[in-house]
Design a protein around this motif. Structure first.
Motif: not given
Length: 446
Positions: A427-446
């Motif tokens: 579960g931790t491995a997936l949460s870390v990957l999703f955090y960085f992926w989602q952070g990049k999406k937010i940064k690109d959208s703003l």
């Protein structure tokens, strides 16, 4: 006190906001541990096993209440960060009324399904009757549980972590006193511990809802606010909250599947596992406290479009929570048996003590991994990335469900306990990957 989390140094803001939540967590654990401690020390070892066996079932109801409350927290915090006062003054009363109606429906369903659900758990015969009595009384208190969780989450969304702490502290002390009165003095047994919890939950729910509506009227609700209940906000709460509900229900189902594997080992093993798992729950709840504070922090700053503060807040939250985790880990490993003895009488069986210490020996070294997952999950909830959050947790639960029985058959009870570290790592491995992926999406959208 309503506080804007989008201003000030992130470290100071998060620390001041999370400290009352840590105190809330400590009192919440007193609240949760009271039944187990008093059942084990003043009633019987079997009573401790009965309370512990009911715990994964009660967590399902807690999951529904806290999951939807987290959805309301995310929506309200984002509106607060973006100065959306109109949305807030309609969202808050809608959320409270919605939770009251939902709790009544869940209570009815729980009372109907109580017996069949306990049958599925293969509960030892000497625990079965006590389990059902405890659980049925607990179910009558669900409206209180739901309302307190919603009020507490809305307070946190508004940057106020002190008020819910005060009510929880008072309710925790009341719960302990009532449990002692009913179980130890009046000799009411298991029903006494359940009624103590019921009354304490009622106090915290009524008090926190009344306190929430006072500043709501003064600070957020202007004259001429018009219609206050808007069911479209119930839809928003469901959209953001259902993934959290499913996540926590999945955790409960995973726990239930492992409980059903442990129960056939007998009441002594169940009692030892119950004591150790309550200690494990204390650790998980500690890290979840900062995770919940981080979710509110991220939500408010996302509403204000301050992404640089989000990254800083995640780093600070991780540093604080890992430091606390290392301290808990050391205590659990150095004082394993004394910790288990806190939950049982002097005449506890050797099997009970050995089972509890074995669980802590296996699970405690992996607490830092679980801490990392909880922190990343808090960031994902604050970002509104509920599908990612749910997917990571679902993977964790699948490990628990599919490995429990095979590990038990091959390696015995110790093998069952190794399922926890395996699930945390996945579960931790997936949460870390999703955090960085989602952070990049937010940064690109703003």
């Amino acid at each position: 006190m309503i506080r804007d989390l989008t201003e000030g140094r992130p470290f100071r803001v998060l620390l001041l906001f999370s400290l009352p939540m840590f105190f809330s967590m400590l009192f919440q654990q007193i609240y949760n541990l009271a039944d187990s401690l008093i059942a084990g020390r003043f009633i019987s070892e079997a009573a401790l096993g009965a309370v512990g066996t009911c715990y994964p079932v009660t967590v399902i109801f807690i999951a529904i209440a806290s999951g939807l409350s987290l959805g309301a927290n995310t929506a309200a915090a984002r509106a607060f960060g973006g100065k959306g006062w109109k949305a807030l003054r309609q969202m808050i009363p809608t959320a409270l009324l919605f939770m009251l109606l939902l709790s009544a429906a869940v209570m009815a369903a729980g009372l109907f399904a109580c017996g069949p659900l306990l049958d599925l758990l293969q509960i030892p015969s000497d625990l079965r009757e006590m389990c059902e009595v405890y659980l049925r009384i607990y179910l009558f208190g669900l409206p209180f549980l739901f309302l307190y969780n919603m009020a507490g989450s809305l307070f946190q969304a508004l940057g106020d972590s002190r008020t819910p702490w005060r009510f929880l502290a008072a309710a925790s002390v009341l719960n302990v006193l009532l449990d002692l009165l009913f179980a130890a003095v009046l000799n009411m047994g298991i029903p006494g511990t359940a009624w103590g919890t019921f009354l304490a939950q009622g106090f915290s729910a009524v008090g926190s809802c009344a306190a929430l509506l006072r500043p709501f009227r003064r600070r957020i609700l202007p004259e001429g606010a018009g219609r206050l209940v808007r069911w479209k906000y119930a839809g928003i709460i469901l959209k953001l909250g259902i993934p959290s509900v499913l996540q926590q229900v999945f955790i409960s189902l995973g726990q239930l599947s492992l409980q059903s594997v442990i129960n056939p080992y007998g009441s002594g093993a169940v009692a030892g596992y119950t004591a150790a798992f309550r200690i494990n729950t204390l650790f998980v709840t500690t890290t979840m406290t900062l995770s919940n504070a981080l979710a509110s922090f991220v939500s408010q700053n996302l509403g204000a479009k301050k992404t640089e503060r989000i990254r800083a807040g995640v780093g600070i939250a991780l540093l604080i929570s890992e430091g606390i985790t290392l301290l808990i880990l050391a205590v659990c490993l150095l004082f394993r048996e004394p910790l288990i003895r806190l939950f049982v009488t002097e005449g506890a069986s050797r099997e009970t003590l050995e089972t509890g210490t074995l669980f802590l020996t296996v699970a405690a070294p992996f607490f830092p991994v679980c801490c990392l997952k909880n922190t990343m999950d808090g960031a994902l909830r604050g970002m509104g990335a509920m599908k990612c959050f749910m997917a990571a947790t679902f993977a964790d639960i699948l490990v628990r469900i599919f490995l429990g029985a095979p590990f038990s058959a091959r390696y015995g009870l110790g093998g069952v306990f190794w399922v926890w570290p395996a699930a945390w790592c996945v579960g931790t491995a997936l949460s870390v990957l999703f955090y960085f992926w989602q952070g990049k999406k937010i940064k690109d959208s703003l």
